[in-house]
Design a protein around this motif. Sequence first.
Motif, PDB file in Angstrom:
ATOM      1  N   GLU A  50       0.842  -1.199   0.000  1.00  0.00           N
ATOM      2  CA  GLU A  50       0.000   0.000   0.000  1.00  0.00           C
ATOM      3  C   GLU A  50       0.879   1.252   0.000  1.00  0.00           C
ATOM      4  N   VAL A  51       0.511   2.206  -0.844  1.00  0.00           N
ATOM      5  CA  VAL A  51       1.237   3.462  -0.957  1.00  0.00           C
ATOM      6  C   VAL A  51       0.352   4.587  -0.448  1.00  0.00           C
ATOM      7  N   VAL A  52       0.922   5.431   0.413  1.00  0.00           N
ATOM      8  CA  VAL A  52       0.212   6.612   0.891  1.00  0.00           C
ATOM      9  C   VAL A  52       1.058   7.838   0.598  1.00  0.00           C
ATOM     10  N   PHE A  53       0.378   8.921   0.310  1.00  0.00           N
ATOM     11  CA  PHE A  53       1.047  10.181   0.038  1.00  0.00           C
ATOM     12  C   PHE A  53       1.205  10.972   1.329  1.00  0.00           C
ATOM     13  N   THR A  54       2.253  11.789   1.372  1.00  0.00           N
ATOM     14  CA  THR A  54       2.437  12.707   2.490  1.00  0.00           C
ATOM     15  C   THR A  54       2.370  14.138   1.954  1.00  0.00           C
ATOM     16  N   ARG A  55       2.262  15.083   2.841  1.00  0.00           N
ATOM     17  CA  ARG A  55       2.304  16.508   2.468  1.00  0.00           C
ATOM     18  C   ARG A  55       3.732  16.974   2.245  1.00  0.00           C
ATOM     19  N   ILE A  56       4.678  16.082   2.413  1.00  0.00           N
ATOM     20  CA  ILE A  56       6.093  16.429   2.323  1.00  0.00           C
ATOM     21  C   ILE A  56       6.545  16.375   0.869  1.00  0.00           C
ATOM     22  N   ALA A  57       6.975  17.518   0.387  1.00  0.00           N
ATOM     23  CA  ALA A  57       7.344  17.640  -1.022  1.00  0.00           C
ATOM     24  C   ALA A  57       8.834  17.424  -1.244  1.00  0.00           C
ATOM     25  N   CYS A  58       9.146  16.909  -2.401  1.00  0.00           N
ATOM     26  CA  CYS A  58      10.537  16.807  -2.844  1.00  0.00           C
ATOM     27  C   CYS A  58      11.190  18.180  -2.719  1.00  0.00           C
ATOM     28  N   ARG A  59      12.449  18.167  -2.413  1.00  0.00           N
ATOM     29  CA  ARG A  59      13.197  19.429  -2.244  1.00  0.00           C
ATOM     30  C   ARG A  59      13.197  20.296  -3.487  1.00  0.00           C
ATOM     31  N   LEU A  60      12.902  19.716  -4.645  1.00  0.00           N
ATOM     32  CA  LEU A  60      12.928  20.486  -5.896  1.00  0.00           C
ATOM     33  C   LEU A  60      11.567  21.043  -6.303  1.00  0.00           C
ATOM     34  N   LEU A  61      10.518  20.675  -5.592  1.00  0.00           N
ATOM     35  CA  LEU A  61       9.185  21.159  -5.972  1.00  0.00           C
ATOM     36  C   LEU A  61       9.024  22.636  -5.624  1.00  0.00           C
ATOM     37  N   ASP A  62       8.616  23.410  -6.604  1.00  0.00           N
ATOM     38  CA  ASP A  62       8.257  24.808  -6.379  1.00  0.00           C
ATOM     39  C   ASP A  62       6.795  24.808  -5.949  1.00  0.00           C
ATOM     40  N   ASP A  63       6.538  25.157  -4.701  1.00  0.00           N
ATOM     41  CA  ASP A  63       5.203  25.089  -4.114  1.00  0.00           C
ATOM     42  C   ASP A  63       4.206  26.030  -4.797  1.00  0.00           C
ATOM     43  N   GLU A  64       4.671  27.070  -5.448  1.00  0.00           N
ATOM     44  CA  GLU A  64       3.777  28.020  -6.109  1.00  0.00           C
ATOM     45  C   GLU A  64       3.386  27.535  -7.508  1.00  0.00           C
ATOM     46  N   THR A  65       4.365  27.072  -8.283  1.00  0.00           N
ATOM     47  CA  THR A  65       4.079  26.638  -9.653  1.00  0.00           C
ATOM     48  C   THR A  65       3.684  25.165  -9.725  1.00  0.00           C
ATOM     49  N   CYS A  66       4.015  24.405  -8.684  1.00  0.00           N
ATOM     50  CA  CYS A  66       3.788  22.950  -8.647  1.00  0.00           C
ATOM     51  C   CYS A  66       4.591  22.231  -9.732  1.00  0.00           C
ATOM     52  N   ARG A  67       5.723  22.795 -10.047  1.00  0.00           N
ATOM     53  CA  ARG A  67       6.634  22.209 -11.031  1.00  0.00           C
ATOM     54  C   ARG A  67       8.004  22.021 -10.399  1.00  0.00           C
ATOM     55  N   ARG A  74      17.006  17.059 -12.610  1.00  0.00           N
ATOM     56  CA  ARG A  74      16.440  16.557 -11.349  1.00  0.00           C
ATOM     57  C   ARG A  74      17.065  15.256 -10.882  1.00  0.00           C
ATOM     58  N   LYS A  75      17.357  14.367 -11.780  1.00  0.00           N
ATOM     59  CA  LYS A  75      17.912  13.058 -11.425  1.00  0.00           C
ATOM     60  C   LYS A  75      19.340  13.205 -10.874  1.00  0.00           C
ATOM     61  N   THR A  76      20.047  14.214 -11.302  1.00  0.00           N
ATOM     62  CA  THR A  76      21.391  14.475 -10.798  1.00  0.00           C
ATOM     63  C   THR A  76      21.338  14.983  -9.358  1.00  0.00           C
ATOM     64  N   ILE A  77      20.361  15.828  -9.076  1.00  0.00           N
ATOM     65  CA  ILE A  77      20.225  16.424  -7.747  1.00  0.00           C
ATOM     66  C   ILE A  77      19.537  15.469  -6.782  1.00  0.00           C
ATOM     67  N   VAL A  78      18.523  14.765  -7.266  1.00  0.00           N
ATOM     68  CA  VAL A  78      17.765  13.821  -6.447  1.00  0.00           C
ATOM     69  C   VAL A  78      17.844  12.454  -7.138  1.00  0.00           C
ATOM     70  N   PRO A  79      18.893  11.687  -6.844  1.00  0.00           N
ATOM     71  CA  PRO A  79      19.098  10.409  -7.539  1.00  0.00           C
ATOM     72  C   PRO A  79      17.921   9.440  -7.443  1.00  0.00           C
ATOM     73  N   GLU A  80      17.142   9.516  -6.369  1.00  0.00           N
ATOM     74  CA  GLU A  80      15.998   8.602  -6.220  1.00  0.00           C
ATOM     75  C   GLU A  80      14.756   9.061  -6.993  1.00  0.00           C
ATOM     76  N   CYS A  81      14.836  10.205  -7.647  1.00  0.00           N
ATOM     77  CA  CYS A  81      13.711  10.702  -8.460  1.00  0.00           C
ATOM     78  C   CYS A  81      13.411   9.692  -9.570  1.00  0.00           C
ATOM     79  N   VAL A  82      12.144   9.387  -9.729  1.00  0.00           N
ATOM     80  CA  VAL A  82      11.727   8.482 -10.801  1.00  0.00           C
ATOM     81  C   VAL A  82      11.389   9.329 -12.021  1.00  0.00           C
TER      82      VAL A  82
END
Length: 156
Positions: A50-67, A74-82
């Motif tokens: 089972e997968v659940v979402f959290t309110r915790i955003a990736c360090r690269l997410l811009d909270d205003e643009t949602c991009r 992104r993969k270089t900065i956050v290696p676990e990024c899919v």
Amino acid sequence: MKDPINRDGLRPEFWERVPLKNLAPKEWEALCDGCGKCCLNKLEDADTGEVVFTRIACRLLDDETCRCAHYEVRKTIVPECVVLKPGNIAKVAYWMPSTCAYRLIYEGKPLYDWHPLISGDPDSVHRAGVSVRGWTVPEFDVPVEDWEDYVIEEDL
């Protein structure tokens, strides 16, 4: 006969007619509605899957643009990024948000009316209240052992 291309470089209603594996790169990117939900950290139960979402955003997410603030690297900065691609959608669709266009198309479902490809407006996702704009918590602000305290109860 080849499909006509509109001024945005996209074939009309490509998401309804073209298999994901045959999309042009610009069409693949246009499927993203800009909700930012895929950039939320998730917790997966090792026993049940089972997968659940959290309110915790990736360090690269811009909270205003949602991009992603550094999408191209992104993969270089956050290696676990899919990095979602037609070749891996079958493996990762289960943890994508239920409203995600990539998941919807993969599952043979239509896009929602608020999707920018349908509405013609990139802000429609925010006006519909389905983006993460303004309610995420940066991942470095919360220790990993406390992430369970930030689980989102409703279905995303």
